[in-house]
Design a protein around this motif. Structure first.
Motif, PDB file in Angstrom:
ATOM      1  N   SER A 131       0.857  -1.184   0.000  1.00  0.00           N
ATOM      2  CA  SER A 131       0.000   0.000   0.000  1.00  0.00           C
ATOM      3  C   SER A 131       0.889   1.229   0.000  1.00  0.00           C
ATOM      4  O   SER A 131       1.634   1.483   0.949  1.00  0.00           O
ATOM      5  CB  SER A 131      -0.915   0.002   1.234  1.00  0.00           C
ATOM      6  OG  SER A 131      -1.818   1.095   1.173  1.00  0.00           O
ATOM      7  N   GLU A 132       0.824   1.988  -1.088  1.00  0.00           N
ATOM      8  CA  GLU A 132       1.678   3.153  -1.268  1.00  0.00           C
ATOM      9  C   GLU A 132       1.043   4.070  -2.302  1.00  0.00           C
ATOM     10  O   GLU A 132       0.206   3.633  -3.103  1.00  0.00           O
ATOM     11  CB  GLU A 132       3.073   2.714  -1.732  1.00  0.00           C
ATOM     12  CG  GLU A 132       3.058   1.973  -3.061  1.00  0.00           C
ATOM     13  CD  GLU A 132       4.400   1.327  -3.407  1.00  0.00           C
ATOM     14  OE1 GLU A 132       5.147   1.003  -2.468  1.00  0.00           O
ATOM     15  OE2 GLU A 132       4.666   1.151  -4.607  1.00  0.00           O
ATOM     16  N   PRO A 133       1.413   5.331  -2.333  1.00  0.00           N
ATOM     17  CA  PRO A 133       0.843   6.253  -3.323  1.00  0.00           C
ATOM     18  C   PRO A 133       1.207   5.817  -4.742  1.00  0.00           C
ATOM     19  O   PRO A 133       2.256   5.212  -4.976  1.00  0.00           O
ATOM     20  CB  PRO A 133       1.506   7.593  -2.982  1.00  0.00           C
ATOM     21  CG  PRO A 133       1.987   7.451  -1.578  1.00  0.00           C
ATOM     22  CD  PRO A 133       2.338   6.008  -1.409  1.00  0.00           C
ATOM     23  N   ASP A 134       0.327   6.111  -5.686  1.00  0.00           N
ATOM     24  CA  ASP A 134       0.614   5.849  -7.089  1.00  0.00           C
ATOM     25  C   ASP A 134       0.063   6.985  -7.935  1.00  0.00           C
ATOM     26  O   ASP A 134      -0.562   7.922  -7.413  1.00  0.00           O
ATOM     27  CB  ASP A 134       0.044   4.492  -7.529  1.00  0.00           C
ATOM     28  CG  ASP A 134      -1.457   4.381  -7.290  1.00  0.00           C
ATOM     29  OD1 ASP A 134      -2.197   5.275  -7.754  1.00  0.00           O
ATOM     30  OD2 ASP A 134      -1.900   3.412  -6.640  1.00  0.00           O
ATOM     31  N   LYS A 135       0.262   6.878  -9.242  1.00  0.00           N
ATOM     32  CA  LYS A 135      -0.173   7.921 -10.164  1.00  0.00           C
ATOM     33  C   LYS A 135      -1.446   7.529 -10.905  1.00  0.00           C
ATOM     34  O   LYS A 135      -1.727   8.038 -11.988  1.00  0.00           O
ATOM     35  CB  LYS A 135       0.943   8.227 -11.161  1.00  0.00           C
ATOM     36  CG  LYS A 135       2.212   8.738 -10.506  1.00  0.00           C
ATOM     37  CD  LYS A 135       3.331   8.927 -11.519  1.00  0.00           C
ATOM     38  CE  LYS A 135       4.623   9.361 -10.845  1.00  0.00           C
ATOM     39  NZ  LYS A 135       5.749   9.483 -11.820  1.00  0.00           N
ATOM     40  N   GLY A 136      -2.215   6.632 -10.332  1.00  0.00           N
ATOM     41  CA  GLY A 136      -3.453   6.195 -10.959  1.00  0.00           C
ATOM     42  C   GLY A 136      -3.469   4.706 -11.197  1.00  0.00           C
ATOM     43  O   GLY A 136      -2.487   3.991 -10.952  1.00  0.00           O
ATOM     44  N   ILE A 137      -4.592   4.206 -11.698  1.00  0.00           N
ATOM     45  CA  ILE A 137      -4.821   2.772 -11.808  1.00  0.00           C
ATOM     46  C   ILE A 137      -3.800   2.083 -12.703  1.00  0.00           C
ATOM     47  O   ILE A 137      -3.299   0.999 -12.374  1.00  0.00           O
ATOM     48  CB  ILE A 137      -6.264   2.488 -12.294  1.00  0.00           C
ATOM     49  CG1 ILE A 137      -6.547   0.982 -12.305  1.00  0.00           C
ATOM     50  CG2 ILE A 137      -6.533   3.111 -13.655  1.00  0.00           C
ATOM     51  CD1 ILE A 137      -8.010   0.655 -12.560  1.00  0.00           C
ATOM     52  N   TYR A 138      -3.446   2.694 -13.835  1.00  0.00           N
ATOM     53  CA  TYR A 138      -2.531   2.015 -14.756  1.00  0.00           C
ATOM     54  C   TYR A 138      -1.094   2.046 -14.244  1.00  0.00           C
ATOM     55  O   TYR A 138      -0.320   1.112 -14.492  1.00  0.00           O
ATOM     56  CB  TYR A 138      -2.640   2.614 -16.150  1.00  0.00           C
ATOM     57  CG  TYR A 138      -4.009   2.432 -16.755  1.00  0.00           C
ATOM     58  CD1 TYR A 138      -4.540   1.163 -16.951  1.00  0.00           C
ATOM     59  CD2 TYR A 138      -4.800   3.526 -17.106  1.00  0.00           C
ATOM     60  CE1 TYR A 138      -5.808   0.979 -17.494  1.00  0.00           C
ATOM     61  CE2 TYR A 138      -6.062   3.353 -17.653  1.00  0.00           C
ATOM     62  CZ  TYR A 138      -6.562   2.080 -17.839  1.00  0.00           C
ATOM     63  OH  TYR A 138      -7.817   1.904 -18.371  1.00  0.00           O
ATOM     64  N   ASP A 139      -0.729   3.087 -13.509  1.00  0.00           N
ATOM     65  CA  ASP A 139       0.580   3.110 -12.860  1.00  0.00           C
ATOM     66  C   ASP A 139       0.650   1.979 -11.830  1.00  0.00           C
ATOM     67  O   ASP A 139       1.665   1.272 -11.738  1.00  0.00           O
ATOM     68  CB  ASP A 139       0.800   4.458 -12.179  1.00  0.00           C
ATOM     69  CG  ASP A 139       2.118   4.530 -11.434  1.00  0.00           C
ATOM     70  OD1 ASP A 139       3.156   4.177 -12.023  1.00  0.00           O
ATOM     71  OD2 ASP A 139       2.119   4.932 -10.248  1.00  0.00           O
ATOM     72  N   ALA A 140      -0.436   1.792 -11.071  1.00  0.00           N
ATOM     73  CA  ALA A 140      -0.476   0.702 -10.086  1.00  0.00           C
ATOM     74  C   ALA A 140      -0.411  -0.661 -10.778  1.00  0.00           C
ATOM     75  O   ALA A 140       0.239  -1.590 -10.298  1.00  0.00           O
ATOM     76  CB  ALA A 140      -1.738   0.818  -9.244  1.00  0.00           C
ATOM     77  N   MET A 141      -1.088  -0.790 -11.916  1.00  0.00           N
ATOM     78  CA  MET A 141      -1.023  -2.046 -12.663  1.00  0.00           C
ATOM     79  C   MET A 141       0.399  -2.329 -13.148  1.00  0.00           C
ATOM     80  O   MET A 141       0.866  -3.470 -13.102  1.00  0.00           O
ATOM     81  CB  MET A 141      -1.996  -2.002 -13.842  1.00  0.00           C
ATOM     82  CG  MET A 141      -3.452  -2.103 -13.447  1.00  0.00           C
ATOM     83  SD  MET A 141      -4.556  -2.093 -14.887  1.00  0.00           S
ATOM     84  CE  MET A 141      -6.136  -2.454 -14.093  1.00  0.00           C
TER      85      MET A 141
END
Length: 255
Positions: free
Chosen positions: A60-70
């Motif tokens: 669990s950490e910050p990301d730049k949106g759903i596709y960055d997380a993917m």
């Protein structure tokens, strides 16, 4: 065959327990489940921890949106085959990943597979839309066709060759990803004619007409980028006819 299932989540406490349980219940013996959370504030992490199974890895950490997380999930996956299951989706039955494994094991030249999907109401009591697919034919994306992304699995060899999600697409990076693999990359794929995933209605793209318009603008850009010849009228005619058929099929499908 080790299969990695990636679930991206953000404030998904109301639904993610079903997702985690459906992965844990799979009959396939070698499954890695990566939950990539965007630092949720609603207790999502606690729900995942409460339903943790031995093959689950949570971050669990910050990301730049759903596709960055993917993309983070793709970078961390260790399976030979990799796919996604959204935080408000769940597998249709316990043998989904066994069928995925069989599709790859039956033909070593296959580098991708996909199946059918049901859109269901939030309480899972009503089928809203039946996304019944078909075997891929080159040029299909130009006619508005696309596999259901939560049913799409790829070999690591294809990922290493063709790359991750293009983050310049905000709403259609999944479509561009599959288009790049099937249309431009020439990846050999198998169609599994079974419902693989049940998806709750209410995804990001369908939250407003503005998002729907923007997504389709991005799809047209992706067609051009990937060198897929297309006619706008043909694209819309096929796509609208397909959506109408899926709605009617959903009405006839048992819950």
């Amino acid at each position: 065959m080790k299969i990695t299932v990636i679930t991206v989540s953000y404030n998904s406490a109301a639904t993610i327990a079903d997702t985690v349980r459906s992965v844990a219940s799979q009959s396939h013996p070698d499954v890695e489940h990566l939950v990539i959370d965007g630092q949720s504030t609603d207790g999502t992490v606690q729900v995942v921890e409460a339903h943790r199974h031995p093959n689950l890895v949570l971050s669990s950490e910050p990301d730049k949106g759903i596709y960055d997380a993917m993309n983070k999930g793709l970078s961390r996956a260790t399976g030979e085959v990799i796919g996604f299951l959204n935080a408000d989706d769940f597998f249709a039955d316990a043998d989904v990943l066994a069928r995925v494994a069989k599709a790859f094991e039956d033909d070593p030249s296959v580098e991708a597979c996909f199946g059918d999907l049901l859109y269901v109401s939030e309480d899972n009591r009503k089928v809203v839309r039946y996304w019944k697919s078909r075997p891929f034919e080159k040029g299909s994306f130009a006619r508005g066709w696309c596999p259901a992304h939560p049913t799409f699995y790829i070999r690591r060899s294809a990922l290493e060759r063709l790359g991750q999600f293009d983050l310049t697409y905000r709403l259609a990076a999944d479509t561009e990803f599959m288009m790049r693999y099937l249309e431009r990359g020439g990846v050999r794929c198998a169609y599994i004619p079974r419902v693989q995933v049940r998806m709750r209605v209410g995804g990001a793209t369908n939250q407003s007409w503005r998002n729907i318009v923007r997504q389709n603008q991005e799809i047209f850009h992706a067609l051009q980028k990937n060198g897929v010849p297309h006619l706008t009228v043909s694209f819309w005619a096929h796509k609208l006819a397909s959506r109408l058929w899926q709605r009617l099929a959903g009405l006839l499908h048992p819950a």
